[in-house]
Design an enzyme around this catalytic site. Structure first.
Site, mmCIF file in Angstrom:
data_model
loop_
_atom_site.group_PDB
_atom_site.id
_atom_site.type_symbol
_atom_site.label_atom_id
_atom_site.label_comp_id
_atom_site.label_asym_id
_atom_site.label_seq_id
_atom_site.Cartn_x
_atom_site.Cartn_y
_atom_site.Cartn_z
ATOM 1 C CB THR A 131 119.687 53.645 6.650
ATOM 2 O OG1 THR A 131 121.108 53.855 6.574
ATOM 3 C CG2 THR A 131 119.733 52.450 7.693
ATOM 4 C CG ASP A 132 123.988 54.881 3.094
ATOM 5 O OD1 ASP A 132 123.674 54.974 4.386
ATOM 6 O OD2 ASP A 132 124.576 55.449 2.621
ATOM 7 C CD GLU A 133 124.122 54.812 9.101
ATOM 8 O OE1 GLU A 133 124.497 54.215 10.287
ATOM 9 O OE2 GLU A 133 123.865 56.140 9.082
ATOM 10 C CE1 TYR A 156 119.230 53.935 12.456
ATOM 11 C CE2 TYR A 156 121.031 54.013 11.228
ATOM 12 C CZ TYR A 156 119.624 54.254 11.218
ATOM 13 O OH TYR A 156 118.977 54.717 10.192
ATOM 14 C CB SER A 157 123.969 49.555 10.602
ATOM 15 O OG SER A 157 124.854 49.287 11.113
ATOM 16 C CB ALA A 158 123.032 45.314 14.083
ATOM 17 C CB SER A 159 118.318 47.666 15.133
ATOM 18 O OG SER A 159 118.346 49.043 14.818
ATOM 19 C CE LYS A 160 116.066 51.628 9.310
ATOM 20 N NZ LYS A 160 114.530 51.997 9.649
ATOM 21 C CG ASN A 186 117.582 61.723 4.218
ATOM 22 O OD1 ASN A 186 116.430 62.076 4.176
ATOM 23 N ND2 ASN A 186 118.482 61.013 3.531
ATOM 24 C CB ILE A 212 135.794 66.901 13.822
ATOM 25 C CG1 ILE A 212 135.388 68.199 13.274
ATOM 26 C CG2 ILE A 212 135.997 65.731 12.629
ATOM 27 C CD1 ILE A 212 134.215 68.214 12.611
ATOM 28 C CG ASN A 255 132.154 63.145 8.812
ATOM 29 O OD1 ASN A 255 131.294 62.891 7.878
ATOM 30 N ND2 ASN A 255 132.569 61.999 9.717
ATOM 31 N NE ARG A 287 128.927 57.471 15.434
ATOM 32 C CZ ARG A 287 128.352 58.138 14.514
ATOM 33 N NH1 ARG A 287 128.115 57.584 13.384
ATOM 34 N NH2 ARG A 287 127.504 59.100 14.703
ATOM 35 C CG HIS A 290 133.477 56.774 12.808
ATOM 36 N ND1 HIS A 290 133.760 58.057 13.222
ATOM 37 C CD2 HIS A 290 132.122 56.784 11.981
ATOM 38 C CE1 HIS A 290 133.218 58.939 12.349
ATOM 39 N NE2 HIS A 290 132.137 58.347 11.687
HETATM 40 P P1 NAD Z 1 114.045 60.687 13.483
HETATM 41 O O1 NAD Z 1 114.758 60.055 14.554
HETATM 42 O O2 NAD Z 1 114.183 62.013 13.243
HETATM 43 O O3 NAD Z 1 112.292 60.340 13.575
HETATM 44 C C1 NAD Z 1 111.919 59.242 14.206
HETATM 45 C C2 NAD Z 1 110.473 59.346 14.428
HETATM 46 O O4 NAD Z 1 109.799 57.792 14.908
HETATM 47 C C3 NAD Z 1 110.059 60.359 15.680
HETATM 48 O O5 NAD Z 1 109.160 61.179 15.086
HETATM 49 C C4 NAD Z 1 109.699 59.337 16.655
HETATM 50 O O6 NAD Z 1 108.917 60.197 17.587
HETATM 51 C C5 NAD Z 1 109.105 58.144 16.128
HETATM 52 N N1 NAD Z 1 109.053 56.970 16.825
HETATM 53 C C6 NAD Z 1 110.130 56.351 17.287
HETATM 54 N N2 NAD Z 1 109.811 55.402 18.049
HETATM 55 C C7 NAD Z 1 108.413 55.143 17.617
HETATM 56 C C8 NAD Z 1 107.599 54.303 18.146
HETATM 57 N N3 NAD Z 1 108.048 53.132 18.922
HETATM 58 N N4 NAD Z 1 106.328 54.319 17.698
HETATM 59 C C9 NAD Z 1 105.947 55.256 16.905
HETATM 60 N N5 NAD Z 1 106.997 56.503 16.552
HETATM 61 C C10 NAD Z 1 108.310 56.126 16.932
HETATM 62 O O7 NAD Z 1 114.402 59.873 12.263
HETATM 63 P P2 NAD Z 1 114.607 60.186 10.910
HETATM 64 O O8 NAD Z 1 116.125 60.509 10.618
HETATM 65 O O9 NAD Z 1 113.613 60.972 10.044
HETATM 66 O O10 NAD Z 1 114.690 58.808 9.914
HETATM 67 C C11 NAD Z 1 113.310 58.132 9.701
HETATM 68 C C12 NAD Z 1 113.635 56.927 8.834
HETATM 69 O O11 NAD Z 1 114.330 57.082 7.889
HETATM 70 C C13 NAD Z 1 114.510 55.918 9.941
HETATM 71 O O12 NAD Z 1 113.660 54.751 9.645
HETATM 72 C C14 NAD Z 1 115.600 55.763 9.665
HETATM 73 O O13 NAD Z 1 116.285 54.572 9.747
HETATM 74 C C15 NAD Z 1 115.482 56.106 8.036
HETATM 75 N N6 NAD Z 1 116.709 56.759 7.481
HETATM 76 C C16 NAD Z 1 117.062 57.735 7.918
HETATM 77 C C17 NAD Z 1 118.377 58.483 7.350
HETATM 78 C C18 NAD Z 1 118.813 59.697 7.980
HETATM 79 O O14 NAD Z 1 120.009 60.282 7.328
HETATM 80 N N7 NAD Z 1 118.315 60.295 8.940
HETATM 81 C C19 NAD Z 1 118.841 58.092 6.179
HETATM 82 C C20 NAD Z 1 118.343 57.023 5.589
HETATM 83 C C21 NAD Z 1 117.193 56.304 6.284
HETATM 84 P P1 TYD Z 2 125.624 61.495 11.922
HETATM 85 O O1 TYD Z 2 124.959 62.746 11.724
HETATM 86 O O2 TYD Z 2 125.573 60.864 13.233
HETATM 87 O O3 TYD Z 2 124.990 60.187 10.753
HETATM 88 P P2 TYD Z 2 125.570 58.640 10.615
HETATM 89 O O4 TYD Z 2 126.316 58.454 11.616
HETATM 90 O O5 TYD Z 2 124.332 58.173 10.431
HETATM 91 O O6 TYD Z 2 126.336 58.839 9.325
HETATM 92 O O7 TYD Z 2 127.149 61.389 11.499
HETATM 93 C C1 TYD Z 2 127.789 61.814 10.265
HETATM 94 C C2 TYD Z 2 129.137 61.711 10.327
HETATM 95 O O8 TYD Z 2 129.625 62.746 11.205
HETATM 96 C C3 TYD Z 2 129.450 60.496 10.639
HETATM 97 O O9 TYD Z 2 130.825 59.892 10.212
HETATM 98 C C4 TYD Z 2 129.802 60.758 12.439
HETATM 99 C C5 TYD Z 2 130.352 62.177 12.211
HETATM 100 N N1 TYD Z 2 129.891 62.777 13.495
HETATM 101 C C6 TYD Z 2 130.923 63.765 14.087
HETATM 102 O O10 TYD Z 2 132.183 63.919 13.555
HETATM 103 N N2 TYD Z 2 130.810 64.579 15.050
HETATM 104 C C7 TYD Z 2 129.598 64.427 15.907
HETATM 105 O O11 TYD Z 2 129.662 65.297 16.804
HETATM 106 C C8 TYD Z 2 128.452 63.748 15.055
HETATM 107 C C9 TYD Z 2 127.051 63.684 15.754
HETATM 108 C C10 TYD Z 2 128.901 62.942 14.030
#
Ligand code: NAD
Ligand code: TYD
Length: 349
Positions: A131-133, A156-160, A186, A212, A255, A287, A290
């Site tokens: 992720t970009d985070e 989250y971002s620290a773990s990624k 996404n 918000i 947002n 948050r 944030h």
């Molecule tokens: P999501 O939370 O929708 O899906 C995660 C999936 O991983 C789920 O199907 C879950 O069951 C599975 N999972 C979780 N723990 C598991 C484990 N221990 N073993 C096997 N499967 C497990 O997440 P997402 O939004 O689809 O994100 C997918 C990837 O893309 C992640 O690595 C995330 O960090 C990265 N990413 C997400 C975004 C975003 O905007 N959502 C942006 C950039 C990168």
């Molecule tokens: P989110 O969809 O959780 O993605 P990320 O935190 O990974 O960017 O949140 C997108 C933005 O929206 C973020 O700035 C936090 C904000 N947000 C709200 O204002 N209200 C909400 O209920 C949620 C879930 C997020």
């Protein structure tokens, strides 16, 4: 014939990646490994069940013995790793789960791949989806480049970020052939309604408040999920092994502006008079920690691999809203039970 293990393929982005690879490459065997946590849902890949080149395996990426057996049975030649805990708010209340899945899970998966590929890394590939985070928070200017120093600010971002470091350390130390891609926010069909856009779509539909955080001035760079899946396809097939690619939509929104746009489109679609849904906007406590702004410079993947987003944001939002309005059962299933409890804990206090 390629045998690809895709992790997290029952989740939001993973399901779109699995669909693209299964349909576009009938000669590949695609194995979808997912633990089916609250975020994993086999409904997301129901349409692929009958495909001869698609296989689902339920399992946990932190289970080393299970992974060892899986790799030895199927002899995968590559891995596309998406499985993760992915929601920042959950990482604030339960950080250890993020260390376990995102860090220990990624390292366990690489260990299994390395053991299976020992002595023969030719043609093998471990593509890590990040992720970009990991780059932290931007001020009003600048963009994240592939060379930007990591500065993660949430659990989250620290773990990624930690998992990204381990992937690069394995490439350096053990010569594991890796690719890393870091993508911006996404949106699109199948996203769990704890994230901003699907949460607001669902709440607008049910005339519930739109929470918000803070003043709504935080900026995110939104990319349609299918365009992320397309970028992963480009990187997986054409990326330089060992390299990193940033993926983004050049599509920054505050947002509050994105939620207002959602309200306006949904008023039109639901036959409500103009301005009705905007009245649901409710400013809530910010948050913790944030991040103010994320913005990706995606020129490297554009120039080197020829990828660019296929959809304008408004068109992508229309598709997304239509999907949520049409898939009532999907939404009802995922918002019942455990999610209902999470929602009331997060928003009803
Ligand atoms: P999501 O939370 O929708 O899906 C995660 C999936 O991983 C789920 O199907 C879950 O069951 C599975 N999972 C979780 N723990 C598991 C484990 N221990 N073993 C096997 N499967 C497990 O997440 P997402 O939004 O689809 O994100 C997918 C990837 O893309 C992640 O690595 C995330 O960090 C990265 N990413 C997400 C975004 C975003 O905007 N959502 C942006 C950039 C990168
Ligand atoms: P989110 O969809 O959780 O993605 P990320 O935190 O990974 O960017 O949140 C997108 C933005 O929206 C973020 O700035 C936090 C904000 N947000 C709200 O204002 N209200 C909400 O209920 C949620 C879930 C997020």
């Amino acid at each position: 014939m390629r045998k690809i293990l895709i992790t997290g393929g029952a989740g939001f982005i993973g399901s779109h990646v699995v669909r693209l690879f299964t349909n576009k490459y009938p000669d590949y065997q695609i194995f979808n490994l997912d633990k089916l946590t609250y975020a994993g849902n086999l409904e997301n890949v129901r349409d692929l069940e009958e495909a001869e080149n698609y296989h689902f395996v339920k399992g946990d990426i932190t289970d080393a013995a299970f992974l060892k057996e899986l790799f030895s049975k199927h002899q995968f030649d590559s891995v596309i790793h998406l499985a993760a805990e992915s929601h920042v708010d959950r990482s604030i209340s339960e950080p250890l789960a993020f260390v376990t899945t995102n860090v220990v899970g990624t390292v366990s998966l690489m260990n299994a791949a390395m053991e299976s590929w020992a002595g023969n890394m030719g043609g093998k590939l471990f593509h890590h989806i990040s992720t970009d985070e990991v780059f932290g928070s931007l001020g009003e200017e600048d963009f994240f480049l592939e060379t930007t120093a990591y500065d993660p600010q949430s659990p989250y971002s620290a773990s990624k970020a930690s998992s990204d470091h381990f992937v690069r350390a394995y490439a350096n130390t053990y010569k594991l052939p890796v690719l890393v891609s870091n993508c911006s926010n996404n949106y699109g069909p199948n996203q769990f309604p704890e994230k901003l856009l699907p949460l607001c779509i669902n709440n607008i539909k049910h005339n519930k408040p739109l929470p918000i955080y803070g003043k709504g001035e935080n900026v995110r760079d939104w990319l349609y999920v299918v365009d992320h899946a397309r970028a992963i396809d480009y990187i997986f097939h054409k990326g330089k092994v060992g390299d990193t690619y940033n993926i983004g939509g050049f599509n920054e929104w505050k947002n509050i502006d994105v939620v207002k746009l959602l309200c306006d489109i949904m008023d039109r679609k639901l036959g409500r008079s103009e301005g009705t849904s905007q009245k649901l906007i409710t400013y809530v406590t910010d948050r913790a920690g944030h991040d103010l702004r994320y913005a990706i410079d995606a020129s490297k993947i554009q120039k080197e691999l020829g990828w660019e987003p296929s959809l304008q944001f408004e068109a992508g939002l229309e598709l997304t809203i239509d999907w949520y309005l049409e898939n009532v059962e999907w939404l009802e299933n995922v918002t019942s039970g455990a999610y209902a409890q999470y929602y009331s804990k997060q928003y009803d206090s």
